[in-house]
Design a protein around this motif. Sequence first.
Motif, PDB file in Angstrom:
ATOM      1  N   ALA A  60       0.782  -1.411  -0.139  1.00  0.00           N
ATOM      2  CA  ALA A  60      -0.574   0.197  -0.060  1.00  0.00           C
ATOM      3  C   ALA A  60       0.670   0.771  -0.051  1.00  0.00           C
ATOM      4  CB  ALA A  60      -0.827   0.308   0.728  1.00  0.00           C
ATOM      5  N   THR A 254      -8.548   6.799  -2.459  1.00  0.00           N
ATOM      6  CA  THR A 254      -8.152   4.802  -2.889  1.00  0.00           C
ATOM      7  C   THR A 254      -6.623   5.765  -3.951  1.00  0.00           C
ATOM      8  OG1 THR A 254     -10.213   4.491  -2.891  1.00  0.00           O
ATOM      9  CG2 THR A 254      -8.862   3.563  -4.453  1.00  0.00           C
ATOM     10  N   TYR A 258      -5.467   0.562  -3.459  1.00  0.00           N
ATOM     11  CA  TYR A 258      -5.319   0.400  -2.191  1.00  0.00           C
ATOM     12  C   TYR A 258      -6.292   1.965  -1.366  1.00  0.00           C
ATOM     13  CZ  TYR A 258      -2.060  -3.038  -2.112  1.00  0.00           C
ATOM     14  OH  TYR A 258      -1.289  -4.655  -2.564  1.00  0.00           O
TER      15      TYR A 258
END
Length: 275
Positions: A60, A254, A258
């Motif tokens: 991420a 986002t 992620y």
Amino acid sequence: MSSHRLSRKGRYVAWAATGAAVVAGAGIAAQTSMAATAWPAQRTYTGRAFDTCTAPSLKAMKAWHTGFYGAAAVYVGGRNRGCAQPNLTASWVRSVSTVGWKLIPIYVGAQPPCQKSSNPEKLTASTAASLGASDAKDAVAKASALGLKAGSPVYLDMEPYDITDKACNDAVLTYVRSFTRTLRAKTYRAGCYGFTSSSAKAIATATNRTDLPGNLWYALWDKQYTTTKDWPWGSTQFTNHGRGHQYMVNSKETRGGYTITVDRDAWDAPVAITG
């Protein structure tokens, strides 16, 4: 932080209870970070940062390194830290630093005796000095184990309380001073996170500047990406790259597939020394 320790509702209630109005400070010059030549040079980051309860996965963090954010806050410890940190390891620190992330260490230490919420660790007038020292030693140990080197800052998280309660405020400042002294003795820079109506105000407007942190991360949720235009105290305070501003909370974003809910920060202050 939006959900690191108190619930969202609890944080808004606590903030409201302290009185959200901002009152200008007395214009006291900020205490600078350590100037001793033996200290490692300060590593400063200026730009957007984010904080979130649990350190995101390495995947991420790589996906989020798009240029919008350049720094991320990480909760290195404290008995009042609200989230597990399965990703936060020395290996993770090395990897995200290699990607290009700057890191902002934060420690959720003892909380005020007059605070409305329950906490695993609360300070009192009689324990403030000793807890400040022991928590700072723990913060340094935790930061060092993660590879956050001497010269790095540690930001003490002090959540909202009634600063008009003199006994409570005096105890908090005793704790903060002890925490700061102990950090500096171990060659770590001191900072504090707090609301402009609460602990940040108490630090910025304290007449006695002895052993107060040299860096102030103020929570003022006005959605203004700035560390200057909405600064509520003396214009000469914390001016040498000593300010962070949490300006938006609970932002669901986002990037690269992620999705993470973060708080947004405008940053012009020290970050961790890694690598």
